[in-house]
Design an enzyme around this catalytic site. Sequence first.
Site, PDB file in Angstrom:
ATOM      1  N   ASP A 199       0.858  -1.171   0.000  1.00  0.00           N
ATOM      2  CA  ASP A 199       0.000   0.000   0.000  1.00  0.00           C
ATOM      3  C   ASP A 199       0.905   1.235   0.000  1.00  0.00           C
ATOM      4  O   ASP A 199       2.090   1.146   0.320  1.00  0.00           O
ATOM      5  CB  ASP A 199      -0.896  -0.034   1.243  1.00  0.00           C
ATOM      6  CG  ASP A 199      -1.748   1.200   1.373  1.00  0.00           C
ATOM      7  OD1 ASP A 199      -2.431   1.556   0.400  1.00  0.00           O
ATOM      8  OD2 ASP A 199      -1.723   1.833   2.448  1.00  0.00           O
TER       9      ASP A 199
ATOM     10  N   ASP B  31      -0.258   5.095   0.968  1.00  0.00           N
ATOM     11  CA  ASP B  31      -0.484   6.089   2.015  1.00  0.00           C
ATOM     12  C   ASP B  31      -0.445   5.475   3.410  1.00  0.00           C
ATOM     13  O   ASP B  31      -1.145   4.494   3.696  1.00  0.00           O
ATOM     14  CB  ASP B  31      -1.822   6.781   1.787  1.00  0.00           C
ATOM     15  CG  ASP B  31      -1.800   7.634   0.532  1.00  0.00           C
ATOM     16  OD1 ASP B  31      -0.922   8.502   0.436  1.00  0.00           O
ATOM     17  OD2 ASP B  31      -2.648   7.419  -0.356  1.00  0.00           O
TER      18      ASP B  31
ATOM     19  N   THR C 130      -2.454   0.649  -4.575  1.00  0.00           N
ATOM     20  CA  THR C 130      -2.944   1.834  -3.891  1.00  0.00           C
ATOM     21  C   THR C 130      -4.336   2.219  -4.367  1.00  0.00           C
ATOM     22  O   THR C 130      -4.702   1.976  -5.517  1.00  0.00           O
ATOM     23  CB  THR C 130      -1.974   3.016  -4.107  1.00  0.00           C
ATOM     24  OG1 THR C 130      -2.517   4.201  -3.508  1.00  0.00           O
ATOM     25  CG2 THR C 130      -1.731   3.282  -5.584  1.00  0.00           C
TER      26      THR C 130
ATOM     27  N   ASP D 236      -1.744  -0.389   6.208  1.00  0.00           N
ATOM     28  CA  ASP D 236      -1.952   0.348   7.455  1.00  0.00           C
ATOM     29  C   ASP D 236      -3.397   0.402   7.894  1.00  0.00           C
ATOM     30  O   ASP D 236      -3.680   0.665   9.062  1.00  0.00           O
ATOM     31  CB  ASP D 236      -1.469   1.791   7.287  1.00  0.00           C
ATOM     32  CG  ASP D 236      -2.422   2.596   6.410  1.00  0.00           C
ATOM     33  OD1 ASP D 236      -3.115   3.486   6.934  1.00  0.00           O
ATOM     34  OD2 ASP D 236      -2.492   2.330   5.200  1.00  0.00           O
TER      35      ASP D 236
END
Length: 225
Positions: free
Chosen positions: A15, A17, A110, A167
Amino acid sequence: MTATTTLTARALLLDMDSTIVNSEAVVERCWRGWAAEQGLDEDEVLKVVHGRQGWATMAALLPDRPMELNLADNRRMLARETSDMEGVVPVPGAPAFMAALAGLPHALVTSADIPLSDARMGAAGLPMPTVRITAESVSASKPDPEGFLKGAAELGFAPDDCLVFEDSEAGIEAGRAAGMRVVGVGDRAAAFAPTAQVTDLTQVRIEARADGMITIRLGAAPQSG
C-alpha cells in the site's frame, strides 16, 4: 514490537499512504474540508477514509447519496490532493526498505490514481515500483481484494506467495480476502489483526535468498553504537 518475527514470501505488495508514504497531513486537510461541506463530524469521517477510494468512503458515510455526486466529489478531491504535497514525507525506514526491494518482485497497490501516486511517491523521494495497481486498474475499492489479486497476477505469483504491507482496516481486510498474509504498518493497523505488525519500516529488514524467496525480518531496529 519487541520480539523478532520472520516471514518468507516470493513477492511483496505495498500500500502507499501511511504504509510507505506519510500523507496524513494532506489527507486530514482535504477530508476535514469535505466533512464540513457535508455537515458531518470531521473526526468521525477521518476514522473511515483510510484505505478506500474516495467515492467508496463517501458512499459508506452517506449511503443514500447519489453515486454520481460521490464520483464528482471524488474527482474534485483527487485534484485537490494531487496539488497539495505539503507535509508529504516517507514513512520512517521507507527509503531503505524500498532500496532493499530493488530487483525483487514487488508492486504498489494503492487506492490513489496514477497522478496522485506519482505526486506522493515523488514528494516522498521513493522509487515507483515497475508494477503499480491504482484506482484506474480496478473496478472495486478496498476492502475488495481485486487490487491485491491483480498485483499478484501481474507479478506472476499465487496469492499465498505474496505478503501485503498495509496500514488501514480496509487494506488489511482486502489482503486477507485475497488469501494473503498482511504486515500491519503503524499503530492504527494493530487494531485489525494483521499477521504481524510494526511501528514503521525501520523495523523491517529484507533479505533475498538464492532460491528466489524473500526473508522478511520484523522487529526492533538495531541500536546504533
